[in-house]
Structures are given as structure tokens and as C-alpha cells.
Design a protein around this motif. Structure first.
Motif, PDB file in Angstrom:
ATOM      1  N   ALA A 110       0.828  -1.205   0.000  1.00  0.00           N
ATOM      2  CA  ALA A 110       0.000   0.000   0.000  1.00  0.00           C
ATOM      3  C   ALA A 110       0.864   1.256   0.000  1.00  0.00           C
ATOM      4  O   ALA A 110       0.537   2.247  -0.659  1.00  0.00           O
ATOM      5  CB  ALA A 110      -0.928  -0.003   1.214  1.00  0.00           C
ATOM      6  N   GLU A 111       1.982   1.221   0.719  1.00  0.00           N
ATOM      7  CA  GLU A 111       2.840   2.406   0.754  1.00  0.00           C
ATOM      8  C   GLU A 111       3.495   2.660  -0.602  1.00  0.00           C
ATOM      9  O   GLU A 111       3.634   3.811  -1.025  1.00  0.00           O
ATOM     10  CB  GLU A 111       3.898   2.271   1.852  1.00  0.00           C
ATOM     11  N   LEU A 112       3.877   1.601  -1.294  1.00  0.00           N
ATOM     12  CA  LEU A 112       4.432   1.775  -2.639  1.00  0.00           C
ATOM     13  C   LEU A 112       3.402   2.399  -3.580  1.00  0.00           C
ATOM     14  O   LEU A 112       3.717   3.305  -4.361  1.00  0.00           O
ATOM     15  CB  LEU A 112       4.900   0.424  -3.185  1.00  0.00           C
ATOM     16  N   LEU A 113       2.166   1.927  -3.511  1.00  0.00           N
ATOM     17  CA  LEU A 113       1.098   2.486  -4.340  1.00  0.00           C
ATOM     18  C   LEU A 113       0.797   3.929  -3.943  1.00  0.00           C
ATOM     19  O   LEU A 113       0.548   4.780  -4.810  1.00  0.00           O
ATOM     20  CB  LEU A 113      -0.177   1.637  -4.207  1.00  0.00           C
ATOM     21  N   SER A 152      -3.638  -3.625  -2.645  1.00  0.00           N
ATOM     22  CA  SER A 152      -2.604  -4.234  -1.810  1.00  0.00           C
ATOM     23  C   SER A 152      -3.182  -5.342  -0.926  1.00  0.00           C
ATOM     24  O   SER A 152      -2.537  -6.374  -0.710  1.00  0.00           O
ATOM     25  CB  SER A 152      -1.932  -3.169  -0.944  1.00  0.00           C
ATOM     26  N   ALA A 153      -4.407  -5.147  -0.425  1.00  0.00           N
ATOM     27  CA  ALA A 153      -5.057  -6.182   0.392  1.00  0.00           C
ATOM     28  C   ALA A 153      -5.302  -7.442  -0.419  1.00  0.00           C
ATOM     29  O   ALA A 153      -5.119  -8.563   0.074  1.00  0.00           O
ATOM     30  CB  ALA A 153      -6.377  -5.646   0.956  1.00  0.00           C
ATOM     31  N   ALA A 154      -5.709  -7.272  -1.684  1.00  0.00           N
ATOM     32  CA  ALA A 154      -5.935  -8.430  -2.555  1.00  0.00           C
ATOM     33  C   ALA A 154      -4.632  -9.182  -2.795  1.00  0.00           C
ATOM     34  O   ALA A 154      -4.589 -10.418  -2.753  1.00  0.00           O
ATOM     35  CB  ALA A 154      -6.547  -7.971  -3.876  1.00  0.00           C
ATOM     36  N   SER A 155      -3.560  -8.430  -3.020  1.00  0.00           N
ATOM     37  CA  SER A 155      -2.256  -9.053  -3.270  1.00  0.00           C
ATOM     38  C   SER A 155      -1.764  -9.826  -2.048  1.00  0.00           C
ATOM     39  O   SER A 155      -1.326 -10.975  -2.158  1.00  0.00           O
ATOM     40  CB  SER A 155      -1.231  -7.981  -3.651  1.00  0.00           C
ATOM     41  N   PHE A 206       4.272  -3.934  -8.014  1.00  0.00           N
ATOM     42  CA  PHE A 206       4.427  -2.984  -6.912  1.00  0.00           C
ATOM     43  C   PHE A 206       5.764  -2.253  -6.960  1.00  0.00           C
ATOM     44  O   PHE A 206       5.826  -1.058  -6.654  1.00  0.00           O
ATOM     45  CB  PHE A 206       4.292  -3.702  -5.561  1.00  0.00           C
ATOM     46  N   GLY A 207       6.805  -2.983  -7.339  1.00  0.00           N
ATOM     47  CA  GLY A 207       8.122  -2.366  -7.354  1.00  0.00           C
ATOM     48  C   GLY A 207       8.442  -1.649  -8.640  1.00  0.00           C
ATOM     49  O   GLY A 207       8.517  -0.420  -8.689  1.00  0.00           O
ATOM     50  N   TYR A 252      11.822   2.188  -2.046  1.00  0.00           N
ATOM     51  CA  TYR A 252      11.755   1.200  -3.126  1.00  0.00           C
ATOM     52  C   TYR A 252      12.975   0.292  -3.122  1.00  0.00           C
ATOM     53  O   TYR A 252      12.857  -0.925  -3.313  1.00  0.00           O
ATOM     54  CB  TYR A 252      11.643   1.900  -4.480  1.00  0.00           C
ATOM     55  N   SER A 253      14.154   0.845  -2.943  1.00  0.00           N
ATOM     56  CA  SER A 253      15.370   0.035  -2.999  1.00  0.00           C
ATOM     57  C   SER A 253      15.394  -1.010  -1.894  1.00  0.00           C
ATOM     58  O   SER A 253      15.798  -2.151  -2.121  1.00  0.00           O
ATOM     59  CB  SER A 253      16.613   0.930  -2.917  1.00  0.00           C
TER      60      SER A 253
END
Length: 309
Positions: A110-113, A152-155, A206-207, A252-253
């Protein structure tokens, strides 16, 4: 308990950070302080934005979501880590481990999105200011935030479900201070091919995809800033973007580094340091980087806490 010739693991043992009592005491003080700062900083930001009508704009709406994410993320990991450092218990039940795995994976995704949504918001504000109120209307912001949480919850539901179908027949010692997909896969005595495939797919989406979208947004932002004639205006804009970019690149890294090696145990020690960055350091620094240096947020905090300067 034997099932189909497997001895089912009912609890795991978390390895922790150090076996030295003095080092553990230092870690305890340090991470307790980080936890308190992360909770206090993010809670203040969330309350200040929620209670101040002047901050009910898309940028601060996403910042409030980020603060909420960071509160839950630190609370998913650090209490168990602190419990282990106190020496009470380094054990975690199977269900507890799966629960931590679910929430941690959910919040990281979720934070990445959310970082991508925040980059898009800045892109529209700087590159298409005349259309900002239309492109970032309240319904659209709510839709974007909803997608962040739901996707993100689905993933994570898929990853946790795939993990729950695996057999763990010993050893049960996790070479980490938390339950994470890569480290748990190393303990499974079942085939993990499907898990690894889904991890790669999640990594790419996501990444890689979200990172590229964020970088593209900032490429347009920087190009627009370079066209600003005022030197002071350029300096102010670049300062804001550079702070955001540093956090984006760091976050991200660390996550990509951890999840690109689902079946490798060679870098698990380095992985502990990386995990601490995105579960403890990042939630503590985010309020400072994104909000506490912001004039509008400072005004809101002064109203909330008259002693705040």
C-alpha cells in the motif's frame, strides 16, 4: 502433530538482532524511542490534518493516509521486536506469524502504491495547475486511496493464502526478527514454485511499474521546474521534490532488495538492516520529511498543541 508424514510446526522462533545482552539493551532503548517517535509523529500529523479544514486538500489527504499506514506498519513489527529484546519471548505462533505476514505485506504494498499516487498529485499540481481541481477532485482522491488499500489487500491475501497451504516440518527458527515471505519460504518443506512466481509478479507490479510511474511523474515535474524563471521558486520546488525523491528511492530500494531474492539465504543478515529501514526508520522520518517542515502543517500543529514551535 503429524499430518501426511509431516510434523506440523505450531510456532516459530524469531532469531532477533543480537545475542549480546549489552547490545540488546542498546537496541531496546533505540527501537523503543523510534517506536514512540513514529507513533507520536504520525498520530499528530493524522489528527492535525483531520481537524484542520484548511488541510483538506489532495496532498494532505494522501499524507494522512501515509501517516495511518506508518502507524499500523510500526505497530505490526516493533512491539514483537521489543518483546524479544526484553527477553520475554522470541517465539511467535503459526497464526501470529501469518497475521504479521499479512499486515506487513499489505502495508508495504500500500505504501508503494501511495507514493505513486502522491507523485501523480504533485505532477498534476505543478504541470497541469489549471486542471488540478478537476483531475484531483475529492471523489477521485477517495477512489485513488481506496485502490491503494484494496489492491494491496488483494495481493497480500494471495501471498498469505499461498503461504498457508505450505507445510512447515522443521526447523522452525526464522533467521529474521519478523515473519516475512522470503524467510518463511526457506523453512517450507513443500514446493514453493508458485509462491516464487507470485512474488516475481508482485515485485514487477508494486516495485518496478510503480517506481517507473513515480519517476516519470517526477521527470515531468523537474522539466516544469526548470522552466520557472525565478531562482528562488526553482530552489523551493527542487527542495521539496528532492526530499520526496530521497524517501521514494530509499523505500523502493529496500523493499525490492528484500523481495527479489525469495529463495536465497545468503543476504538475510543484510535483509535485517533493510527491514529495519522500512519498518522503523522510514515511519519515523516520514512525518519530518513530508510534513513537519511544512508551514501549513506547523500552523495546524500549533493549533492542536499550543506548546509546539
Amino acid at each position: 502433530m503429524a499430518i501426511n508424514n509431516y510434523t506440523t510446526v505450531v510456532e516459530f522462533v524469531l532469531q532477533g538482532l543480537s545475542g549480546d545482552a549489552r547490545v540488546q539493551a542498546l537496541f531496546l532503548i533505540f527501537f523503543l524511542l523510534l517506536y514512540i517517535l513514529a507513533l507520536a509523529g504520525n498520530t499528530l500529523i493524522f489528527i492535525a490534518i483531520s481537524l484542520n479544514p484548511s488541510l483538506h486538500t489532495p496532498m494532505y489527504f494522501f499524507l494522512a493516509n501515509l501517516a495511518l499506514l506508518d502507524i499500523v506498519c510500526t505497530s505490526t513489527v516493533l512491539p514483537k521486536l521489543l518483546e524479544g529484546l526484553v527477553g520475554k519471548s522470541s517465539h511467535i505462533s503459526y497464526k501470529g506469524c501469518m497475521t504479521q505476514l499479512f499486515f506487513l505485506t499489505w502495508l508495504l504494498g500500500a505504501e508503494l502504491l501511495l507514493l505513486t499516487a502522491m507523485a501523480y498529485d504533485r505532477y498534476v499540481a505543478i504541470c497541469r495547475p489549471l486542471h488540478y481541481s478537476m483531475l484531483m477532485s475529492r471523489p477521485i482522491c477517495v477512489l485513488l486511496a481506496g485502490c491503494v488499500w484494496v489492491i494491496s489487500a488483494a495481493s497480500t491475501s494471495v501471498h498469505t493464502g499461498l503461504m498457508a497451504r505450505l507445510n512447515f516440518c522443521g526447523p522452525n527458527q526464522i533467521r529474521h526478527f519478523l515473519c516475512e515471505v522470503p524467510t518463511l519460504l526457506l523453512l517450507s518443506c513443500s514446493p514453493t514454485t508458485l509462491n516464487n512466481i507470485m512474488i516475481v509478479i508482485a515485485d514487477v507490479y508494486f516495485g518496478v511499474v510503480n517506481f517507473l510511474l513515480t519517476m516519470i511523474s517526477y521527470s515531468f515535474i523537474i522539466a516544469s521546474i526548470l522552466r520557472i524563471r525565478s531562482a528562488e521558486g526553482k530552489k523551493r520546488a527542487f527542495s521539496t521534490c528532492s526530499a520526496h525523491l530521497v524517501v521514494v528511492i530509499l523505500y523502493y530500494s529496500t523493499v525490492i532488495y528484500t523481495y527479489l531474492q525469495p529463495g536465497s539465504g545468503s543476504s538475510l543478515e543484510n535483509g535485517k538492516v533493510v527491514a529495519l529501514l522500512y519498518t522503523a526508520a522510514s515511519p519515523t522520518l516520514n512525518p519530518l520529511i513530508y510534513s513537519l517542515r511544512n508551514k501549513d502543517v506547523k500552523v495546524a500543529l500549533r493549533k492542536l498543541l499550543p506548546c509546539f514551535h
